[in-house]
Design a protein around this motif. Sequence first.
Motif, short mmCIF file in Angstrom:
data_model
loop_
_atom_site.label_atom_id
_atom_site.label_comp_id
_atom_site.label_asym_id
_atom_site.label_seq_id
_atom_site.Cartn_x
_atom_site.Cartn_y
_atom_site.Cartn_z
N LYS A 181 -46.83 -24.72 -10.29
CA LYS A 181 -48.06 -25.39 -10.71
C LYS A 181 -48.82 -24.49 -11.68
N VAL A 182 -49.18 -25.06 -12.83
CA VAL A 182 -49.97 -24.32 -13.82
C VAL A 182 -51.33 -25.00 -13.93
N GLU A 183 -52.38 -24.23 -13.75
CA GLU A 183 -53.75 -24.76 -13.80
C GLU A 183 -54.50 -24.06 -14.92
N GLU A 184 -55.13 -24.84 -15.79
CA GLU A 184 -55.90 -24.30 -16.89
C GLU A 184 -57.38 -24.63 -16.70
N THR A 185 -58.23 -23.64 -16.90
CA THR A 185 -59.66 -23.88 -16.87
C THR A 185 -60.31 -23.17 -18.07
N ALA A 186 -61.45 -23.72 -18.48
CA ALA A 186 -62.23 -23.11 -19.55
C ALA A 186 -63.48 -22.51 -18.94
N VAL A 187 -63.78 -21.28 -19.34
CA VAL A 187 -65.01 -20.61 -18.93
C VAL A 187 -65.84 -20.46 -20.19
N PHE A 188 -67.00 -21.10 -20.20
CA PHE A 188 -67.86 -21.05 -21.38
C PHE A 188 -68.80 -19.86 -21.28
N ILE A 189 -68.79 -19.05 -22.35
CA ILE A 189 -69.62 -17.85 -22.34
C ILE A 189 -70.65 -17.90 -23.45
N PHE A 237 -62.64 -17.87 -29.48
CA PHE A 237 -61.79 -17.56 -28.34
C PHE A 237 -61.98 -16.09 -27.99
N GLU A 238 -62.39 -15.80 -26.77
CA GLU A 238 -62.67 -14.43 -26.36
C GLU A 238 -61.48 -13.77 -25.68
N LYS A 239 -60.98 -14.40 -24.60
CA LYS A 239 -59.88 -13.79 -23.86
C LYS A 239 -59.27 -14.80 -22.90
N ILE A 240 -58.14 -14.41 -22.33
CA ILE A 240 -57.47 -15.20 -21.30
C ILE A 240 -57.30 -14.30 -20.08
N GLU A 241 -57.64 -14.83 -18.93
CA GLU A 241 -57.33 -14.15 -17.67
C GLU A 241 -56.31 -15.00 -16.94
N VAL A 242 -55.39 -14.35 -16.27
CA VAL A 242 -54.32 -15.08 -15.59
C VAL A 242 -54.09 -14.48 -14.21
N ASP A 243 -53.89 -15.36 -13.25
CA ASP A 243 -53.49 -14.98 -11.90
C ASP A 243 -52.26 -15.79 -11.54
N GLU A 247 -38.74 -14.88 -3.73
CA GLU A 247 -40.18 -14.97 -3.97
C GLU A 247 -40.51 -15.39 -5.40
N PRO A 248 -40.02 -16.58 -5.81
CA PRO A 248 -40.30 -17.04 -7.18
C PRO A 248 -41.77 -17.41 -7.34
N LEU A 249 -42.16 -17.64 -8.57
CA LEU A 249 -43.52 -18.07 -8.83
C LEU A 249 -43.81 -19.40 -8.14
N ALA A 250 -45.01 -19.50 -7.59
CA ALA A 250 -45.46 -20.76 -6.98
C ALA A 250 -46.52 -21.42 -7.86
N SER A 251 -47.41 -20.59 -8.43
CA SER A 251 -48.48 -21.15 -9.26
C SER A 251 -48.99 -20.09 -10.24
N ILE A 252 -49.56 -20.61 -11.33
CA ILE A 252 -50.18 -19.76 -12.36
C ILE A 252 -51.53 -20.38 -12.70
N GLN A 253 -52.56 -19.55 -12.71
CA GLN A 253 -53.90 -20.02 -13.07
C GLN A 253 -54.32 -19.32 -14.36
N LEU A 254 -54.64 -20.13 -15.37
CA LEU A 254 -55.09 -19.61 -16.66
C LEU A 254 -56.58 -19.90 -16.82
N ARG A 255 -57.34 -18.90 -17.20
CA ARG A 255 -58.76 -19.07 -17.51
C ARG A 255 -58.98 -18.65 -18.94
N PHE A 256 -59.38 -19.61 -19.76
CA PHE A 256 -59.64 -19.36 -21.17
C PHE A 256 -61.15 -19.14 -21.33
N TYR A 257 -61.54 -17.97 -21.80
CA TYR A 257 -62.95 -17.66 -22.04
C TYR A 257 -63.25 -17.97 -23.50
N VAL A 258 -64.10 -18.98 -23.70
CA VAL A 258 -64.40 -19.45 -25.05
C VAL A 258 -65.90 -19.67 -25.23
N GLN A 259 -66.34 -19.45 -26.45
CA GLN A 259 -67.70 -19.83 -26.84
C GLN A 259 -67.58 -21.18 -27.53
#
Length: 97
Positions: free
Chosen positions: A89-97, A30-36, A46-58
């Motif tokens: 809405k919470v969206e999770e994605t994996a970024v393979f490095i 597991f390298e890092k997490i980026e979030v928007d 102006e509450p949260l509408a969505s969260i995008q999680l990007r998990f950077y993993v080898q």
Amino acid sequence: PVQIIVSAVAACGGYVYQSVLENSHVTFTFEKIEVDYTRDSARRAEPLASIQLRFYVQVPEEQHEKAIRCLRLVSPNCPVIQSLDPTIKVEETAVFI
């Protein structure tokens, strides 16, 4: 305040994703997490509408599909995400490095 909620979602989501990968016998580093996030500007506070999680993993290439399938288990098993308003809405994605 909003940033703290988003940080808690990222930390909990990352912990859960790592646990799911381990339990699924996926070899990973597991390298890092980026979030928007986006906010609902149409609503007064102006509450949260969505969260995008990007998990950077080898992950070995032959296990990429399995690692992607593991993402489906993050939201249902993350107590912080489960505590959010269901309209966020919470969206999770994996970024393979």
